[in-house]
Design an enzyme around this catalytic site. Structure first.
Site, PDB file in Angstrom:
ATOM      1  N   GLU A   1      26.022  -1.717   5.233  1.00 42.15           N
ATOM      2  CA  GLU A   1      24.721  -1.101   5.498  1.00 42.15           C
ATOM      3  C   GLU A   1      24.516  -0.899   6.994  1.00 42.15           C
ATOM      4  O   GLU A   1      23.964   0.117   7.418  1.00 42.15           O
ATOM      5  CB  GLU A   1      23.594  -1.980   4.953  1.00 42.15           C
ATOM      6  CG  GLU A   1      23.569  -2.075   3.436  1.00 42.15           C
ATOM      7  CD  GLU A   1      22.472  -2.995   2.960  1.00 42.15           C
ATOM      8  OE1 GLU A   1      21.519  -2.476   2.339  1.00 42.15           O
ATOM      9  OE2 GLU A   1      22.556  -4.217   3.207  1.00 42.15           O
TER      10      GLU A   1
ATOM     11  N   TYR B   1      -1.855   7.986  17.609  1.00 39.93           N
ATOM     12  CA  TYR B   1      -0.787   7.821  16.620  1.00 39.93           C
ATOM     13  C   TYR B   1       0.582   8.210  17.173  1.00 39.93           C
ATOM     14  O   TYR B   1       1.605   7.802  16.638  1.00 39.93           O
ATOM     15  CB  TYR B   1      -1.094   8.524  15.297  1.00 39.93           C
ATOM     16  CG  TYR B   1      -1.442   9.975  15.372  1.00 39.93           C
ATOM     17  CD1 TYR B   1      -0.466  10.948  15.498  1.00 39.93           C
ATOM     18  CD2 TYR B   1      -2.764  10.385  15.289  1.00 39.93           C
ATOM     19  CE1 TYR B   1      -0.797  12.286  15.548  1.00 39.93           C
ATOM     20  CE2 TYR B   1      -3.104  11.728  15.329  1.00 39.93           C
ATOM     21  CZ  TYR B   1      -2.110  12.667  15.465  1.00 39.93           C
ATOM     22  OH  TYR B   1      -2.436  13.996  15.518  1.00 39.93           O
TER      23      TYR B   1
ATOM     24  N   LEU C   1      14.331  -6.234   6.346  1.00 40.10           N
ATOM     25  CA  LEU C   1      13.218  -5.329   6.657  1.00 40.10           C
ATOM     26  C   LEU C   1      12.005  -6.078   7.201  1.00 40.10           C
ATOM     27  O   LEU C   1      11.246  -5.536   7.998  1.00 40.10           O
ATOM     28  CB  LEU C   1      12.814  -4.547   5.407  1.00 40.10           C
ATOM     29  CG  LEU C   1      13.879  -3.656   4.771  1.00 40.10           C
ATOM     30  CD1 LEU C   1      13.287  -2.913   3.593  1.00 40.10           C
ATOM     31  CD2 LEU C   1      14.470  -2.705   5.782  1.00 40.10           C
ATOM     32  N   GLU C   2      11.828  -7.326   6.772  1.00 40.88           N
ATOM     33  CA  GLU C   2      10.655  -8.097   7.186  1.00 40.88           C
ATOM     34  C   GLU C   2      10.521  -8.201   8.707  1.00 40.88           C
ATOM     35  O   GLU C   2       9.434  -7.934   9.240  1.00 40.88           O
ATOM     36  CB  GLU C   2      10.670  -9.493   6.546  1.00 40.88           C
ATOM     37  CG  GLU C   2      10.422  -9.499   5.054  1.00 40.88           C
ATOM     38  CD  GLU C   2      11.659  -9.270   4.194  1.00 40.88           C
ATOM     39  OE1 GLU C   2      11.579  -9.510   2.986  1.00 40.88           O
ATOM     40  OE2 GLU C   2      12.709  -8.842   4.733  1.00 40.88           O
TER      41      GLU C   2
ATOM     42  N   LYS D   1      12.977   1.429   2.392  1.00 36.75           N
ATOM     43  CA  LYS D   1      14.399   1.745   2.533  1.00 36.75           C
ATOM     44  C   LYS D   1      14.768   2.645   1.350  1.00 36.75           C
ATOM     45  O   LYS D   1      14.736   2.208   0.203  1.00 36.75           O
ATOM     46  CB  LYS D   1      15.222   0.459   2.517  1.00 36.75           C
ATOM     47  CG  LYS D   1      16.694   0.656   2.747  1.00 36.75           C
ATOM     48  CD  LYS D   1      17.381  -0.696   2.812  1.00 36.75           C
ATOM     49  CE  LYS D   1      18.755  -0.574   3.404  1.00 36.75           C
ATOM     50  NZ  LYS D   1      19.344  -1.905   3.621  1.00 36.75           N
TER      51      LYS D   1
END
Length: 118
Positions: free
Chosen positions: A21, A53, A71-72, A98
């Site tokens: 990955e 933004y 991801l955390e 993801k």
């Protein structure tokens, strides 16, 4: 309370627990919501009276370039940077998706959501 959102920001990055990955990379989609109070006169039409933004996108882009296994921590680091740069923000929500994760079956996306409230 004012809510500023950035939804559907797309990135190609190399986050993932497995070495392949981190080698091949993957597509990600990011949603950010921030809520804050202001005493500013919004009719003055000044960008300094809100959360820009474009700045949210730039924070996300910088953090997405740092490869991580999970991801955390990516989502948490984005929330932390927003909190650091905009300490007046009451609530921050970061959802990181993801797309097509490497699993044995067909999955549209996996996701992590971090909520950071004062």
């Amino acid at each position: 309370m004012i809510k500023v959102s950035l939804h559907g920001a797309e990135f190609f990055a190399y986050h993932g627990f497995y070495p392949e990955e981190q080698l091949l990379g993957c597509r990600f989609v990011l949603d950010i919501d921030v809520e804050f109070y202001t005493t500013a006169d919004l009719a003055a039409d000044e960008i300094t009276d809100t959360v820009n933004y474009e700045q949210l996108y730039n924070i996300a882009a910088e953090e997405m370039r740092i490869t991580r296994k999970l991801l955390e921590p990516v989502a948490q680091c984005i929330a932390n940077r927003i909190r650091h740069d905009h300490p007046y923000v009451e609530n921050i929500r970061v959802e990181l998706k993801k797309l097509n994760p490497l699993l044995k079956g067909s999955v549209a996306y996996s996701s992590v959501t971090i909520t950071n409230n004062k």
